[in-house]
Design an enzyme around this catalytic site. Structure first.
Site, short mmCIF file in Angstrom:
data_model
loop_
_atom_site.label_atom_id
_atom_site.label_comp_id
_atom_site.label_asym_id
_atom_site.label_seq_id
_atom_site.Cartn_x
_atom_site.Cartn_y
_atom_site.Cartn_z
N GLU A 1 38.50 38.16 36.01
CA GLU A 1 39.93 38.02 35.73
C GLU A 1 40.34 38.73 34.45
O GLU A 1 41.42 39.30 34.37
CB GLU A 1 40.27 36.53 35.62
CG GLU A 1 41.75 36.26 35.40
CD GLU A 1 42.07 34.78 35.34
OE1 GLU A 1 43.19 34.44 34.95
OE2 GLU A 1 41.19 33.98 35.69
N ASP A 2 39.47 38.70 33.43
CA ASP A 2 39.87 39.16 32.10
C ASP A 2 39.31 40.52 31.71
O ASP A 2 39.61 41.02 30.63
CB ASP A 2 39.44 38.13 31.05
CG ASP A 2 40.18 36.80 31.21
OD1 ASP A 2 41.24 36.81 31.85
OD2 ASP A 2 39.68 35.78 30.72
#
Length: 749
Positions: free
Chosen positions: A91-92
C-alpha cells in the site's frame, strides 16, 4: 528492549529501538528457516519504509515491528510474523504482490495481499470502499484464518497510537473498531484483543464517560482487591480440603467498557455495579470444573438464574467455561469463572490455540482445520455475502453476524442453533438454510404450533415445517429480526421476478446511454468486466440488480467510464457516435457557449425562485414581478398564478447552456410513504448519498399500523436528476408512494 544497530545491504546504517526477540533473530542462526524468513522480512520492510514517519514522529517501521510482536505473542508462525512486517509495503511503497511472492513465498503474499487496503481502486463512496475491503478480507480469511489475526494486530496497534490523528478521524476509526473489529476478535475468541479494542474505542468515542469510570475504578481498587483476596483464600482452602489442587485462583478485573456497557444496559449508576471484578478458577480436568462449582456454591450463596454452563454448550467461538454469580461474605454479588487450562488458553488466544499450520511438514495446511470448522458463523457469513451487493446492506449484515449470539435453540435432532436475542421463527428457519426459510409453511416450538413472529427463547426446540409449494411473504419482513433473514426474503423476490428486473435494468441503461449500440455493448467484454467490478458473475445479473434498484445506474455508468478510460485513454477527443459511452463522455465535457444567467429573459434583473412551487431547470416556468424582491420564478402550473394579474407575468425560460447553472442546486420538498421498519430512513439516505444528493432537512412521522411518512428536502441540479432520484427511491422494496410537496406533480408507485 534495547537499541541495536540494524544493517541493511541497500540502505545506510540506522538505529532503531527493537524488542529482544527480534534482536535475537537478527543475531541468531540465519540457516534456521524460521529466523531467516523473519530477518529477511524485517530488513526488506525496514529498507522500504526508511524515510517514512508516522503522525507521532517515530519511524514508520516501528508500526510493523509492533504488529509482528503482537503476532509473535499470540504464538504466530514465521509466515505470520513476516506478514506483520510486510503488511503495509504494497500500500505504501511501489512493491507489488508478485514481488512479495517471489521473495517470501505464496503464503506470505496471500496474507499481505488480504490485509492490504483497496486504496488504489476507485469507489463511488466511502461506504462502498469499506464494504469491499471487508468482503475481500473475509474471502481471504476462509482460505487462511491467519489473515484476520494479522489484521486485528494491525488495528490494535493503530488504536494504541490513535492520539496523533485529528479528532474526526479518531472517531471514525474508533467507531469502525467498536462495530467490526472488537466483535470479530470476540468471535475468534481472542479475548485480550477484544477488551483492549473496546476500551480504546470507548476512550475516543466517549472520553468523558471513559475518564469518569477510569477514575472511579482507580479510587476503589484497594477495597476491591481486599474483598477478592478474601474470596480467593476461602476457595483455595475449600478446594485443597477436597483434594483438588487448582492450577490458579486469581482475581479478574472487568475492563472499562464492560462496566460502562453494563451500566447502560441495566440503567444503573456506577455504585450499583458490584461485579467489577471476579474470580477465575483454573483446574486440571472437566470433572474438577463441576466439583469446584459445587465447592463455590457451598461456600457462597448462588444467585438464581445467574449460572451458565459453556462447557456443555460452548459458544460459537469455542469458548468454554462455567459462569456463576454468588453473594460473597460482604453481601456483594461476585462472578466466578471455572475452567481447565486448555479452556483458558482458548479463551485468551481463541483461534490461535487451534492453528494446525505446523502439522507434519504440511506448510500449506492453512485452511480451516477440523477444529476450526466449528466456526460455522464464518461459513454462513461467506455464503450470505454472495448476494449482498449494496455496500450499506453488506456492512449492516456483517455487524449483525459478528456480535454475540445470546439465544441457543435446538432442532428436533438436537443441533444447536445460535441466534440473536429477539429472533423469531423466520430467523431460525433462514439460519438453518435459505431454502428451509423459502419453503417454510409453519413451525412448532416445543411440539406446539406457533405464529411465525414468535420470539425464540433459550432451550426451545424448534421444528420448521416445509413444503415445495410454499414461498416467502412480504409480511415476513416484519416478522424477521436479523438483516440476514430479511435479505434472504428480498433475494427470493428478486430471483422470482428476475426477467422483469433484467428488462427494467436494460431500459434504465437505454435511457442513459441511448439505444444505438446498447445490445453490442451489453454483449462486450467491457460490460462483462463492469459486471465483475460490481461483484456480479454475468451481465444479466447486473441488469437484474439494476432493475430491482439494488445498484444505481450512476454506479454502472461510473464503472463503465473507468473501464472505457483504461481501454481508450483519449476517449474525450474521439468523434461522437463510436460507442454510447463515448457519446456520453463527450457531451459531458463539451464546452457550451451561453450567457452567465441561468434564466433567459431577465438578464441583469434581481430574481428569486418561488418557495411555493420551487421549479427546477428543465420545467416550464414563468416570471412574476414583485414589489420588493424583483422577479419571482414560478412553475407554469403553480396554483398561485391564478391570482396574479396578467400584466405582472413575464415569459422566461431556463438557460440550458449556462455552465454556472449546471453546478447550482435547487431545493425540492418530497414526502415518502414507506413501510414502518427499522432502518428505512437510513436506507433512503444511503441511496441519495450514492447519487451525491445533499439532504438539507429530514423528518419522520409514524403512527401505529400505518406507513411511515418521511419528509425530505433534497438539493438537485435539474428536473432530469430529480426524476432519476425519485425513480431510484421508488425501486426500493419498502417504498409505497412518493410525492412532491408543492403538489405540482405526484409520483405514485
Amino acid at each position: 528492549m534495547n537499541t541495536t544497530t540494524l544493517i541493511s545491504e541497500t540502505k545506510p546504517v540506522k538505529k532503531l529501538h527493537i524488542p529482544n526477540w527480534l534482536n535475537n533473530c537478527l543475531t541468531g542462526d540465519q540457516n534456521d528457516p524460521h529466523n531467516s524468513l523473519i530477518c529477511r522480512a524485517f530488513n526488506f520492510a525496514y529498507s522500504l519504509h526508511e524515510g517514512q514517519y508516522r503522525k507521532s514522529g517515530e519511524p514508520y517501521i516501528a508500526h510493523p515491528v509492533a504488529v509482528a510482536e503482537l503476532l509473535r505473542d499470540l504464538g504466530g508462525d514465521s509466515e505470520m510474523i513476516a506478514a506483520g512486517f510486510l503488511h503495509d509495503v504494497v500500500e505504501d511503497t511501489e512493491i507489488t504482490c508478485e514481488e512479495i511472492e517471489t521473495l517470501f513465498g505464496a503464503n506470505v503474499r496471500q496474507l499481505v495481499e488480504a490485509v492490504t487496503k483497496l486504496s488504489k481502486y476507485n469507489f463511488s463512496s466511502k461506504k462502498e470502499r469499506q464494504a469491499e475491503n471487508f468482503r475481500r478480507m473475509f474471502v481471504a480469511m476462509a482460505q487462511d484464518i491467519r489473515v484476520i489475526v494479522v489484521k486485528l494486530a494491525d488495528r490494535l496497534h493503530n488504536m494504541r497510537t490513535l492520539e496523533f490523528l485529528p479528532p474526526e478521524k479518531q472517531r471514525l476509526i474508533a467507531e469502525e473498531t467498536k462495530e467490526i473489529f472488537a466483535p470479530l476478535a470476540n468471535r475468534l475468541g481472542i479475548w485480550h484483543f477484544k477488551w483492549e479494542l473496546e476500551d480504546l474505542s470507548f476512550k475516543y468515542l466517549n472520553p468523558i464517560a471513559y475518564n469518569n469510570i477510569k477514575n472511579l475504578v482507580s479510587e476503589r481498587r484497594k477495597d476491591r482487591e481486599g474483598r477478592i483476596e478474601n474470596v480467593i483464600a476461602i476457595v483455595n482452602h475449600r478446594l485443597n480440603s477436597l483434594g483438588i489442587n487448582p492450577i490458579e485462583v486469581k482475581g479478574r478485573p472487568k475492563h472499562l467498557y464492560g462496566i460502562y456497557h453494563k451500566m447502560e444496559l441495566q440503567h444503573k449508576e456506577f455504585d450499583q455495579i458490584y461485579d467489577m471484578a471476579g474470580v477465575r478458577i483454573i483446574v486440571n480436568t472437566n470433572d474438577e470444573c463441576y466439583r469446584a462449582l459445587a465447592v463455590v456454591h457451598d461456600a457462597f450463596r448462588p444467585i438464581p438464574r445467574r449460572f451458565k454452563d459453556y462447557i456443555g454448550l460452548p459458544k460459537p467461538n469455542l469458548y468454554q467455561s462455567l459462569h456463576t454469580t454468588v453473594v460473597n461474605s460482604n453481601g456483594r454479588p461476585l462472578e466466578i469463572q471455572i475452567r481447565t487450562l486448555e479452556m483458558h488458553n482458548i479463551a485468551e488466544y481463541g483461534i490461535a490455540a487451534h492453528w494446525k499450520y505446523k502439522e507434519a511438514g504440511n506448510s500449506n495446511n492453512t485452511h480451516l482445520s477440523s477444529d476450526e470448522e466449528k466456526f460455522t458463523w464464518l461459513r454462513q457469513l461467506l455464503d450470505w455475502q454472495k448476494d449482498l451487493k449494496d455496500a450499506q446492506e453488506y456492512v449492516d449484515n456483517l455487524k449483525e453476524n459478528l456480535f454475540d449470539d445470546d439465544v441457543y435453540a435446538f432442532t428436533p435432532k438436537g443441533e444447536v442453533i445460535p441466534l440473536t436475542r429477539g429472533a423469531t421463527v423466520v430467523d431460525f428457519a433462514y439460519r438453518i438454510h435459505s431454502e428451509v426459510g423459502n419453503r417454510m409453511k409453519g413451525a412448532r416450538i416445543n411440539s406446539k404450533w406457533c405464529p411465525l413472529d414468535q420470539s425464540i427463547q433459550n432451550g426451545d426446540i424448534v421444528e420448521i415445517i416445509t413444503s415445495n409449494n410454499s414461498h416467502p411473504s412480504l409480511d415476513w419482513l416484519n416478522y424477521a429480526v436479523t438483516p440476514s433473514a430479511k435479505n434472504r426474503i428480498r433475494q427470493w423476490y428478486k430471483r422470482s421476478h428476475r426477467d422483469e428486473n433484467i428488462a427494467r435494468g436494460r431500459e434504465l441503461l437505454e435511457k442513459e446511454l441511448g439505444k444505438n449500440g446498447l445490445e453490442s455493448l451489453l454483449k462486450s467484454d467491457t460490460m462483462q468486466k463492469v459486471a465483475q467490478k460490481c461483484n456480479f458473475v454475468k451481465v444479466d445479473d447486473l441488469l437484474a440488480s439494476l432493475g430491482y434498484g439494488e445498484i444505481t445506474c450512476m454506479q454502472v455508468i461510473s464503472r463503465l467510464r473507468e473501464e472505457n478510460k483504461q481501454q481508450q485513454p483519449e476517449v474525450k477527443t474521439q468523434p461522437l457516435g463510436e460507442t454510447p459511452l463515448a457519446t456520453t463522455v463527450t457531451k459531458t465535457y463539451k464546452e457550451i457557449n451561453g450567457n452567465k444567467y441561468p434564466i433567459c429573459g431577465i438578464e441583469g434583473l434581481m430574481y428569486h425562485i418561488a418557495g411555493c412551487c420551487r421549479p427546477l431547470p428543465g420545467e416550464n416556468i414563468i416570471g412574476v414581478v414583485t414589489n420588493i424582491r424583483g422577479i419571482s420564478i414560478h412553475h407554469l402550473d403553480c396554483p398561485n398564478l391564478s391570482t396574479i394579474p396578467g400584466e405582472r407575468l413575464i415569459p422566461v425560460s431556463w438557460n440550458s447552456g449556462d455552465s454556472k447553472s449546471r453546478n447550482s442546486t435547487y431545493p425540492v420538498d418530497i414526502v415518502i410513504e414507506a413501510l414502518d421498519r427499522v432502518g428505512i430512513l437510513r436506507d433512503i439516505l444511503g441511496r441519495l448519498t450514492d447519487q451525491n444528493i445533499n439532504v438539507s432537512n429530514a423528518g419522520v412521522k409514524t403512527d401505529f399500523g400505518k406507513p411511515a411518512l418521511i419528509s425530505l428536502t433534497i438539493d438537485v441540479q435539474n428536473a432530469t436528476q430529480f426524476r432519476y432520484v425519485i425513480n431510484q427511491i421508488k425501486n426500493m422494496s419498502d417504498i409505497l408512494n412518493i410525492r412532491r410537496v408543492s403538489e405540482v406533480s405526484s409520483i405514485n408507485k
